[in-house]
Design a protein around this motif. Structure first.
Motif, PDB file in Angstrom:
ATOM      1  N   ALA A 167       0.834  -1.215   0.000  1.00 25.41           N
ATOM      2  CA  ALA A 167       0.000   0.000   0.000  1.00 25.41           C
ATOM      3  C   ALA A 167       0.862   1.254   0.000  1.00 25.41           C
ATOM      4  O   ALA A 167       0.568   2.226  -0.709  1.00 25.41           O
ATOM      5  CB  ALA A 167      -0.931  -0.023   1.216  1.00 25.41           C
ATOM      6  N   LEU A 168       1.942   1.228   0.791  1.00 31.28           N
ATOM      7  CA  LEU A 168       2.836   2.387   0.860  1.00 31.28           C
ATOM      8  C   LEU A 168       3.513   2.639  -0.481  1.00 31.28           C
ATOM      9  O   LEU A 168       3.715   3.797  -0.889  1.00 31.28           O
ATOM     10  CB  LEU A 168       3.888   2.153   1.953  1.00 31.28           C
ATOM     11  N   ALA A 169       3.848   1.564  -1.197  1.00 29.67           N
ATOM     12  CA  ALA A 169       4.512   1.692  -2.496  1.00 29.67           C
ATOM     13  C   ALA A 169       3.515   1.884  -3.644  1.00 29.67           C
ATOM     14  O   ALA A 169       3.916   2.144  -4.776  1.00 29.67           O
ATOM     15  CB  ALA A 169       5.369   0.445  -2.759  1.00 29.67           C
ATOM     16  N   GLY A 170       2.224   1.703  -3.343  1.00 30.16           N
ATOM     17  CA  GLY A 170       1.213   1.802  -4.380  1.00 30.16           C
ATOM     18  C   GLY A 170       1.275   0.654  -5.374  1.00 30.16           C
ATOM     19  O   GLY A 170       0.989   0.831  -6.559  1.00 30.16           O
ATOM     20  N   LYS A 171       1.635  -0.546  -4.874  1.00 26.30           N
ATOM     21  CA  LYS A 171       1.782  -1.712  -5.744  1.00 26.30           C
ATOM     22  C   LYS A 171       0.932  -2.872  -5.230  1.00 26.30           C
ATOM     23  O   LYS A 171       0.683  -3.000  -4.037  1.00 26.30           O
ATOM     24  CB  LYS A 171       3.261  -2.125  -5.823  1.00 26.30           C
ATOM     25  N   PRO A 172       0.477  -3.752  -6.143  1.00 24.93           N
ATOM     26  CA  PRO A 172      -0.445  -4.824  -5.775  1.00 24.93           C
ATOM     27  C   PRO A 172       0.202  -5.923  -4.926  1.00 24.93           C
ATOM     28  O   PRO A 172       1.379  -6.247  -5.094  1.00 24.93           O
ATOM     29  CB  PRO A 172      -0.892  -5.406  -7.124  1.00 24.93           C
ATOM     30  N   VAL A 173      -0.623  -6.497  -4.051  1.00 23.78           N
ATOM     31  CA  VAL A 173      -0.233  -7.656  -3.249  1.00 23.78           C
ATOM     32  C   VAL A 173      -1.317  -8.715  -3.422  1.00 23.78           C
ATOM     33  O   VAL A 173      -2.449  -8.530  -2.968  1.00 23.78           O
ATOM     34  CB  VAL A 173      -0.087  -7.293  -1.760  1.00 23.78           C
ATOM     35  N   GLY A 174      -0.990  -9.803  -4.095  1.00 24.23           N
ATOM     36  CA  GLY A 174      -1.965 -10.863  -4.329  1.00 24.23           C
ATOM     37  C   GLY A 174      -1.753 -12.036  -3.397  1.00 24.23           C
ATOM     38  O   GLY A 174      -0.709 -12.170  -2.767  1.00 24.23           O
ATOM     39  N   ILE A 175      -2.766 -12.887  -3.303  1.00 26.04           N
ATOM     40  CA  ILE A 175      -2.669 -14.147  -2.566  1.00 26.04           C
ATOM     41  C   ILE A 175      -2.921 -15.267  -3.565  1.00 26.04           C
ATOM     42  O   ILE A 175      -3.931 -15.247  -4.280  1.00 26.04           O
ATOM     43  CB  ILE A 175      -3.726 -14.259  -1.448  1.00 26.04           C
ATOM     44  N   CYS A 176      -2.026 -16.250  -3.633  1.00 26.87           N
ATOM     45  CA  CYS A 176      -2.238 -17.351  -4.578  1.00 26.87           C
ATOM     46  C   CYS A 176      -2.085 -18.719  -3.938  1.00 26.87           C
ATOM     47  O   CYS A 176      -2.052 -19.735  -4.624  1.00 26.87           O
ATOM     48  CB  CYS A 176      -1.304 -17.233  -5.782  1.00 26.87           C
ATOM     49  N   GLY A 177      -2.008 -18.780  -2.606  1.00 26.48           N
ATOM     50  CA  GLY A 177      -1.931 -20.064  -1.929  1.00 26.48           C
ATOM     51  C   GLY A 177      -3.313 -20.597  -1.612  1.00 26.48           C
ATOM     52  O   GLY A 177      -4.332 -19.949  -1.885  1.00 26.48           O
ATOM     53  N   GLU A 178      -3.377 -21.773  -0.996  1.00 29.80           N
ATOM     54  CA  GLU A 178      -4.659 -22.396  -0.669  1.00 29.80           C
ATOM     55  C   GLU A 178      -5.499 -21.528   0.258  1.00 29.80           C
ATOM     56  O   GLU A 178      -6.726 -21.654   0.296  1.00 29.80           O
ATOM     57  CB  GLU A 178      -4.415 -23.760  -0.013  1.00 29.80           C
ATOM     58  N   ALA A 179      -4.853 -20.626   1.012  1.00 32.22           N
ATOM     59  CA  ALA A 179      -5.590 -19.791   1.965  1.00 32.22           C
ATOM     60  C   ALA A 179      -6.670 -18.959   1.293  1.00 32.22           C
ATOM     61  O   ALA A 179      -7.720 -18.693   1.880  1.00 32.22           O
ATOM     62  CB  ALA A 179      -4.614 -18.870   2.707  1.00 32.22           C
ATOM     63  N   ALA A 180      -6.440 -18.543   0.049  1.00 33.14           N
ATOM     64  CA  ALA A 180      -7.409 -17.696  -0.640  1.00 33.14           C
ATOM     65  C   ALA A 180      -8.703 -18.419  -0.927  1.00 33.14           C
ATOM     66  O   ALA A 180      -9.741 -17.798  -1.171  1.00 33.14           O
ATOM     67  CB  ALA A 180      -6.807 -17.166  -1.941  1.00 33.14           C
ATOM     68  N   ALA A 181      -8.693 -19.762  -0.922  1.00 35.26           N
ATOM     69  CA  ALA A 181      -9.893 -20.551  -1.202  1.00 35.26           C
ATOM     70  C   ALA A 181     -10.758 -20.757   0.036  1.00 35.26           C
ATOM     71  O   ALA A 181     -11.859 -21.294  -0.074  1.00 35.26           O
ATOM     72  CB  ALA A 181      -9.498 -21.904  -1.786  1.00 35.26           C
ATOM     73  N   ASP A 182     -10.275 -20.338   1.194  1.00 34.71           N
ATOM     74  CA  ASP A 182     -11.053 -20.408   2.437  1.00 34.71           C
ATOM     75  C   ASP A 182     -11.851 -19.112   2.536  1.00 34.71           C
ATOM     76  O   ASP A 182     -11.275 -18.042   2.740  1.00 34.71           O
ATOM     77  CB  ASP A 182     -10.089 -20.553   3.621  1.00 34.71           C
ATOM     78  N   PRO A 183     -13.178 -19.157   2.388  1.00 33.29           N
ATOM     79  CA  PRO A 183     -13.954 -17.910   2.319  1.00 33.29           C
ATOM     80  C   PRO A 183     -13.761 -16.985   3.512  1.00 33.29           C
ATOM     81  O   PRO A 183     -13.614 -15.767   3.344  1.00 33.29           O
ATOM     82  CB  PRO A 183     -15.399 -18.410   2.216  1.00 33.29           C
ATOM     83  N   GLN A 184     -13.772 -17.545   4.735  1.00 36.72           N
ATOM     84  CA  GLN A 184     -13.601 -16.688   5.911  1.00 36.72           C
ATOM     85  C   GLN A 184     -12.199 -16.087   5.958  1.00 36.72           C
ATOM     86  O   GLN A 184     -12.026 -14.906   6.297  1.00 36.72           O
ATOM     87  CB  GLN A 184     -13.868 -17.493   7.191  1.00 36.72           C
ATOM     88  N   LEU A 185     -11.203 -16.881   5.599  1.00 43.93           N
ATOM     89  CA  LEU A 185      -9.830 -16.380   5.605  1.00 43.93           C
ATOM     90  C   LEU A 185      -9.621 -15.381   4.476  1.00 43.93           C
ATOM     91  O   LEU A 185      -8.841 -14.429   4.614  1.00 43.93           O
ATOM     92  CB  LEU A 185      -8.841 -17.539   5.493  1.00 43.93           C
ATOM     93  N   ALA A 186     -10.314 -15.561   3.359  1.00 41.50           N
ATOM     94  CA  ALA A 186     -10.206 -14.612   2.248  1.00 41.50           C
ATOM     95  C   ALA A 186     -10.586 -13.208   2.700  1.00 41.50           C
ATOM     96  O   ALA A 186      -9.939 -12.214   2.329  1.00 41.50           O
ATOM     97  CB  ALA A 186     -11.096 -15.059   1.094  1.00 41.50           C
ATOM     98  N   VAL A 187     -11.626 -13.107   3.518  1.00 35.98           N
ATOM     99  CA  VAL A 187     -12.049 -11.808   4.051  1.00 35.98           C
ATOM    100  C   VAL A 187     -10.936 -11.192   4.895  1.00 35.98           C
ATOM    101  O   VAL A 187     -10.606 -10.002   4.772  1.00 35.98           O
ATOM    102  CB  VAL A 187     -13.337 -11.960   4.882  1.00 35.98           C
ATOM    103  N   VAL A 188     -10.328 -12.006   5.760  1.00 36.45           N
ATOM    104  CA  VAL A 188      -9.247 -11.523   6.618  1.00 36.45           C
ATOM    105  C   VAL A 188      -8.052 -11.066   5.777  1.00 36.45           C
ATOM    106  O   VAL A 188      -7.436 -10.024   6.052  1.00 36.45           O
ATOM    107  CB  VAL A 188      -8.831 -12.620   7.617  1.00 36.45           C
ATOM    108  N   LEU A 189      -7.722 -11.815   4.735  1.00 37.25           N
ATOM    109  CA  LEU A 189      -6.580 -11.460   3.882  1.00 37.25           C
ATOM    110  C   LEU A 189      -6.807 -10.118   3.189  1.00 37.25           C
ATOM    111  O   LEU A 189      -5.883  -9.313   3.063  1.00 37.25           O
ATOM    112  CB  LEU A 189      -6.342 -12.569   2.855  1.00 37.25           C
ATOM    113  N   VAL A 190      -8.029  -9.863   2.760  1.00 34.40           N
ATOM    114  CA  VAL A 190      -8.343  -8.554   2.172  1.00 34.40           C
ATOM    115  C   VAL A 190      -8.176  -7.465   3.233  1.00 34.40           C
ATOM    116  O   VAL A 190      -7.638  -6.387   2.961  1.00 34.40           O
ATOM    117  CB  VAL A 190      -9.767  -8.550   1.592  1.00 34.40           C
TER     118      VAL A 190
END
Length: 549
Positions: free
Chosen positions: A474-497
């Protein structure tokens, strides 16, 4: 009565259970039938192996896709010459065919478990192969998924690839296992098949066939002999999820309209069409290993370019993130690095191996740049297993030299998160591989069942590293993606965002559940859930804290 474990997805199922049959008993150690010669006894082994290998291959042809590859690999295991020689020697020493197979395969399994990592995972597969050979020799059915004329919930210690490849999803309503964690083979299968699952459930194996249960993946609870009210609520949720699945697909977004692009993890161009149909807004992780793993030498620029062009053509105007070859000592390639290492998970893998064989890396990046020029997709390329800013600068400069427009790195090693501000001075983006980040943060091999309890991306230590990367991005104004299995967990996806993730990438079958969950919260609510999870002291506590808000 309620049992608890780790839920996979948001689904819920109601039905009677059927347990996976117990493994075959250990063959007796007594002398073999005196009426059979040594040659005749070994001929029985050869015949059984041929039958098992043929069965694996036939099931692979029927399953297709990744399952076919897994089952073909199992067929090769059954026919391994080293194992066959060991069996022959044991038969020559007086063992029965059944006992010789049991002892030879068990010894090899123990060796694989000792190696850890990818090799330890193969030990489970090898055990399944041995069971099927012994069953053939004994004239009894091979252990496997029970058959039923009516739908059921499958309860098992864990599932082997041969069991899962051909699961009849019209009959198997959900999976409940006593072993495994959120990144186990069973969990990954459940996400890819979009089937509710609860893994690591203590007491699951004490349930008897026919017992009615409600398996609620969203809460990780198994309700035994549920009341009419509990069943009615579960059935209401099942109908609600079906309505959501049938509704028109929309882009990923929070309740306040904040965009969160939902991308797909893919292993070959053949998977692209299905991902698009399920609503993928692009690709967040394209694994290129399929081009390399069965090759005797590195594929040519031209052959790679053809595959990359095929993939990119499915996503005109969309982002496609491609990972450079992620191989090394745990997936040895003779033309890259096949040296034995005591701890391959910490060895010469990912970018380290590519840097030691730079021409292979140059050829791959050249093929990607050519595919980029030939299509309308927005190609992003990232390096795996990157440790610091120096490695980041090396990869980014090489990528730009060879004509790539957007070049970044994967955050799988904790040091990259600690140095995130330095990394973002060079990288155009960072994508977090939560599977490896979790195993390296908690020193727990993600392929080793004995430390499965540690292999949980909900652990606050992992979440804090994600927050460090999110804040730096965020400080650099550059994207941070998630591509591990964690992103497929709906509740954890919210936390990651809430921790700063700007995109989420997952197995395509998980897109609908994650899309629905994100739409229930605002960005402020996601941040509040993230703060509560990070403040917890355990992975279970983080789950509970986020769910309570």
């Amino acid at each position: 009565m309620e049992l608890t474990g780790v839920g996979v997805g948001r689904g819920v199922a109601v039905g009677p259970i059927l347990r996976m049959p117990d493994p075959l008993p250990e063959p007796a150690e007594g002398p073999r039938d005196s009426t059979r010669t040594e040659a005749e006894e070994f001929a029985r082994v050869q015949s059984a192996i041929e039958a098992v290998a043929a069965d694996y291959n036939a099931r692979g042809e029927k399953a297709g896709g990744e399952a076919k590859e897994v089952l073909e690999a199992a067929a090769l295991m059954a026919q391994d010459p080293t194992l066959l020689d060991d069996v022959r020697n044991r038969v020559g020493s007086g063992s029965t065919a059944e006992r010789a197979v049991f002892d030879a395969f068990r010894q090899f399994q123990d060796m694989l478990i000792g190696l850890g990592g990818y090799m330890a995972e193969r030990a489970t597969d090898l055990g399944d192969v041995a069971q099927r050979i012994i069953a053939n020799l004994s004239g009894v059915p091979a252990p496997g998924v029970p058959e039923s004329d009516t739908p059921f919930i499958l309860v098992a210690p864990d599932l082997a690839p041969a069991d899962t490849a051909l699961l009849d999803l019209t009959k198997v309503l959900a999976l409940v296992t006593s072993q495994g964690g959120p990144t186990s083979h069973t969990a990954i299968l459940a996400r890819s098949k979009s089937i509710p699952a609860i893994v690591g459930v203590t007491g699951a194996l004490e349930l008897t066939d026919g017992t009615m249960i409600v398996a609620d993946a969203a809460s990780g609870r198994v309700t035994v002999d549920p009341s009419d009210e509990v069943v009615a609520e579960a059935e209401r949720r099942i109908a609600e999820r079906k309505a959501q699945a049938d509704a028109p697909i929309t882009d990923g977004a929070l309740a306040d309209g904040t965009k969160v692009p939902l991308l797909a993890n893919l292993g070959s161009p053949a998977e692209a069409a299905n991902a698009v149909q399920l609503g993928a807004e692009g690709v967040g992780l394209f694994r290129t290993e399929f081009l390399f793993l069965d090759a005797k030498s590195a594929p040519t620029v031209e052959s790679q370019q053809a595959s990359y062009t095929e993939l990119l053509s499915h996503f005109p105007g969309k982002k496609v993130v491609v990972r450079a070859l992620d191989a090394g000592a745990d997936k040895p390639l003779s033309f890259l690095n096949d040296a034995h290492e005591e701890n391959p998970a910490l060895g010469l893998r990912g970018l380290r191996a590519l840097r030691a064989s730079e021409q292979i890396l140059r050829d791959q990046l050249t093929a990607l740049a050519n595919a980029q020029a030939a299509t309308e997709a927005d190609l992003w390329v990232m390096a795996p297993m990157v440790a610091d800013a120096e490695e980041t600068e090396y990869f980014v400069e090489l990528g730009r030299e060879l004509g790539l427009k957007t070049v970044g790195v994967m955050a799988e090693v904790p040091s990259l998160a600690v140095l995130a501000d330095q990394v973002f001075t060079a990288a155009d983006f960072v994508s977090i591989g939560t599977n490896d980040l979790t195993q390296y943060t908690l020193a727990a091999d993600r392929m080793l069942g004995s430390v499965a309890a540690y292999q949980d991306p909900w652990h606050p230590a992992v979440l804090r590293l994600v927050r460090m990367l999110g804040d730096a991005g965020a400080l650099a104004g550059k994207p941070v993606g998630i591509c591990g299995e964690a992103a497929a967990d709906p509740q954890l996806a919210v936390v990651l965002v809430g921790l700063g993730a700007t995109t989420l990438s997952m197995t395509p079958a998980a897109l609908a559940d994650v899309r629905a969950e994100l739409a229930t919260v605002t960005l402020d609510q996601a941040k509040a859930k993230a703060a509560a999870a990070v403040a917890a002291t355990t992975a279970a506590g983080a789950r509970e804290a986020a769910a309570a808000l």
